[in-house]
Design a protein around this motif. Structure first.
Motif, PDB file in Angstrom:
ATOM      1  N   CYS A 203       0.830  -1.215   0.000  1.00 24.09           N
ATOM      2  CA  CYS A 203       0.000   0.000   0.000  1.00 24.09           C
ATOM      3  C   CYS A 203       0.858   1.256   0.000  1.00 24.09           C
ATOM      4  O   CYS A 203       0.535   2.249  -0.666  1.00 24.09           O
ATOM      5  N   TYR A 204       1.966   1.219   0.723  1.00 23.15           N
ATOM      6  CA  TYR A 204       2.854   2.382   0.728  1.00 23.15           C
ATOM      7  C   TYR A 204       3.490   2.607  -0.647  1.00 23.15           C
ATOM      8  O   TYR A 204       3.646   3.750  -1.093  1.00 23.15           O
ATOM      9  N   LEU A 205       3.867   1.527  -1.319  1.00 26.91           N
ATOM     10  CA  LEU A 205       4.409   1.677  -2.670  1.00 26.91           C
ATOM     11  C   LEU A 205       3.370   2.295  -3.601  1.00 26.91           C
ATOM     12  O   LEU A 205       3.687   3.155  -4.437  1.00 26.91           O
ATOM     13  N   GLY A 206       2.101   1.876  -3.439  1.00 30.69           N
ATOM     14  CA  GLY A 206       1.029   2.471  -4.222  1.00 30.69           C
ATOM     15  C   GLY A 206       0.877   3.953  -3.936  1.00 30.69           C
ATOM     16  O   GLY A 206       0.614   4.759  -4.844  1.00 30.69           O
ATOM     17  N   PHE A 207       1.056   4.334  -2.678  1.00 26.12           N
ATOM     18  CA  PHE A 207       0.955   5.739  -2.284  1.00 26.12           C
ATOM     19  C   PHE A 207       2.073   6.566  -2.922  1.00 26.12           C
ATOM     20  O   PHE A 207       1.821   7.630  -3.510  1.00 26.12           O
TER      21      PHE A 207
ATOM     22  N   PHE B  63      -5.395   8.161   1.352  1.00 23.91           N
ATOM     23  CA  PHE B  63      -6.166   7.186   2.119  1.00 23.91           C
ATOM     24  C   PHE B  63      -5.447   5.835   2.114  1.00 23.91           C
ATOM     25  O   PHE B  63      -5.411   5.131   3.122  1.00 23.91           O
ATOM     26  N   LEU B  64      -4.856   5.494   0.970  1.00 23.54           N
ATOM     27  CA  LEU B  64      -4.102   4.245   0.854  1.00 23.54           C
ATOM     28  C   LEU B  64      -2.900   4.241   1.795  1.00 23.54           C
ATOM     29  O   LEU B  64      -2.572   3.204   2.393  1.00 23.54           O
ATOM     30  N   ALA B  65      -2.252   5.384   1.962  1.00 24.48           N
ATOM     31  CA  ALA B  65      -1.132   5.485   2.906  1.00 24.48           C
ATOM     32  C   ALA B  65      -1.602   5.272   4.334  1.00 24.48           C
ATOM     33  O   ALA B  65      -0.893   4.656   5.147  1.00 24.48           O
ATOM     34  N   GLY B  66      -2.789   5.783   4.658  1.00 26.89           N
ATOM     35  CA  GLY B  66      -3.343   5.540   5.988  1.00 26.89           C
ATOM     36  C   GLY B  66      -3.602   4.060   6.219  1.00 26.89           C
ATOM     37  O   GLY B  66      -3.346   3.521   7.308  1.00 26.89           O
ATOM     38  N   MET B  67      -4.123   3.381   5.193  1.00 30.37           N
ATOM     39  CA  MET B  67      -4.315   1.935   5.276  1.00 30.37           C
ATOM     40  C   MET B  67      -2.975   1.224   5.480  1.00 30.37           C
ATOM     41  O   MET B  67      -2.871   0.262   6.264  1.00 30.37           O
TER      42      MET B  67
END
Length: 415
Positions: free
Chosen positions: A81-85, A103-107
């Motif tokens: 998820c962090y890579l996606g962010f 929001f993805l980084a929060g996840m």
């Protein structure tokens, strides 16, 4: 014998160095992102808020699933998820798209917390407080390194996006290395398999189960601990400039002094909890120091006082006391550490929403009133720490005739 989980722990810590970068990447690159998203500072602030919302929305569920399915899948979910962010923010061209990636980084933060904190406590059962406190050191290190990286990019006249790519590269390489290392078996699985045959497991779980009173006190402390240093990190520079009469450049340096204090406390606390000082005692001591420091700077807001205060409050409020509280709470959830982590940090996430709303209203009166408000919060935190210490002593006294759970001195038999 050497602990086989040391390489695993280093990989987990390295994730939090990148996380420390991730939480401030947007704010430090705000001018560039304003142009990319065709918005202003307020619009970028909305995107920043999405990180907290994403974290809170998933933290409890992630913690419960971590207890059931193990820690490693959730650590890797957080990394993905962090890579996606990192790449998503660079590719987004609108506030709406950037908000989704925020929001993805929060996840990602939720997944990492639910997998990492329990893993470290299970990998180092004799020193879980030390293991958790070191997370704070790596977060602070990431926040210390990123401004230097961005300064080098500006000096070399390079694209701002390299700061995102560097963070993503570190996490990607770490993920490849971490894949080879073992994770401790989560105790929830062991308990389900051996519950009928292992009577001591049943006895220990029941003796150390967290009552509703304890659950409430730890959850409230999670809120208070986060609120105390979060408020300072947001308003320290403004307080130094507009209340203590410091120059702008000097007031900005207060945050560096604050960070040095927090890093020093991490080192000292890591040593103390491995020696003779209990985690409960440190919790009460640091909360008391925070109260005294806040009271002093509220009464005497001079430049010298604020400089000393910055170091002391960084040491006492941001140097790992949040992690100490979590470790003590996890003692009461011996087979549900993921759930304990989720509940505790959910309270902290709520603080990051409510405290800015309150301080926004107080700032309309005066910035000095914000520091008095934080003093009141610290006073409540000290009372909660005393209550937690009392409950731990009571539990210890009730177990004098039994085998006691000794977790970094959280529950120790008197000598």
């Amino acid at each position: 014998m050497k602990n086989k989980y040391i390489p695993t722990a280093f990989g987990l810590y390295l994730n939090y160095l990148v996380h420390g970068m991730g939480v401030i990447l947007i704010s430090l690159n705000m001018p560039h992102l304003e142009q990319q998203w065709q918005t202003d500072a307020a619009g970028v602030s909305v995107v920043i808020s999405s990180l907290g919302i994403g974290r809170l929305s998933l933290l409890l569920l992630a913690g419960m699933l971590s207890d059931r399915f193990g820690r490693k899948p959730f650590v890797y979910l957080g990394m993905v998820c962090y890579l996606g962010f990192f790449f998503g923010i660079l590719g987004s061209q609108s506030i709406a798209a950037a908000y989704c990636f925020g929001f993805l980084a929060g996840m990602a933060n939720s997944f990492l917390d639910s997998g990492t904190y329990p893993s470290l406590m299970e990998a180092f059962p004799s020193s879980p407080s030390t293991a958790n406190i070191l997370i704070k050191a790596f977060v602070s290190s990431g926040q210390f390194l990123l401004p230097m990286i961005i300064s080098l990019l500006v000096w070399a006249d390079l694209w701002f996006g390299w700061s995102f790519i560097i963070a993503a590269g570190i996490m990607l390489l770490n993920g490849i290395c971490l894949f080879r290392y073992p994770f401790p078996t989560h105790p929830g699985k062991v308990v389900r398999e051996t519950l009928a045959a292992e009577a001591p497991v049943v006895r220990t779980t029941s003796q150390h189960a967290c009552s509703l009173v304890d659950l409430t006190s730890y959850t409230l402390y999670g809120y208070i601990a986060m609120a105390t240093f979060y408020l300072i990190s947001q308003w320290l520079a403004q307080y130094g400039q507009f209340v203590a009469g410091m120059s702008y450049t000097m007031s900005i340096k207060l945050l560096s002094i604050y960070t040095v204090g927090s890093l020093l406390c991490v080192v000292i606390s890591a040593v103390l909890v491995r020696k003779t000082v209990s985690s409960t005692s440190l919790l009460m001591l640091y909360t008391f120091i925070s109260l005294v420091a806040l009271l002093g700077v509220s009464l005497y807001p001079s430049p010298n006082t604020v400089i000393v205060f910055s170091f002391v409050i960084g040491f006492s409020a941001a140097g790992g006391v949040l992690q100490l509280g979590l470790t003590l709470m996890a003692v009461r959830f011996p087979h549900a550490k993921g759930k304990a982590t989720a509940i505790y940090y959910s309270a902290g996430s709520i603080a990051t929403f409510t405290i800015p709303l309150i301080t926004a209203r107080l700032s309309q009166t005066s910035i000095a009133s914000i520091m008095w408000f934080d003093t009141g919060i610290a006073a409540v935190g000290f009372l909660l720490a005393l209550f937690i210490g009392y409950r731990n002593r009571k539990t210890r006294d009730n177990l004098l005739t039994e085998d006691e759970l000794d977790v970094d001195g959280a529950l120790r038999r008197p000598s």
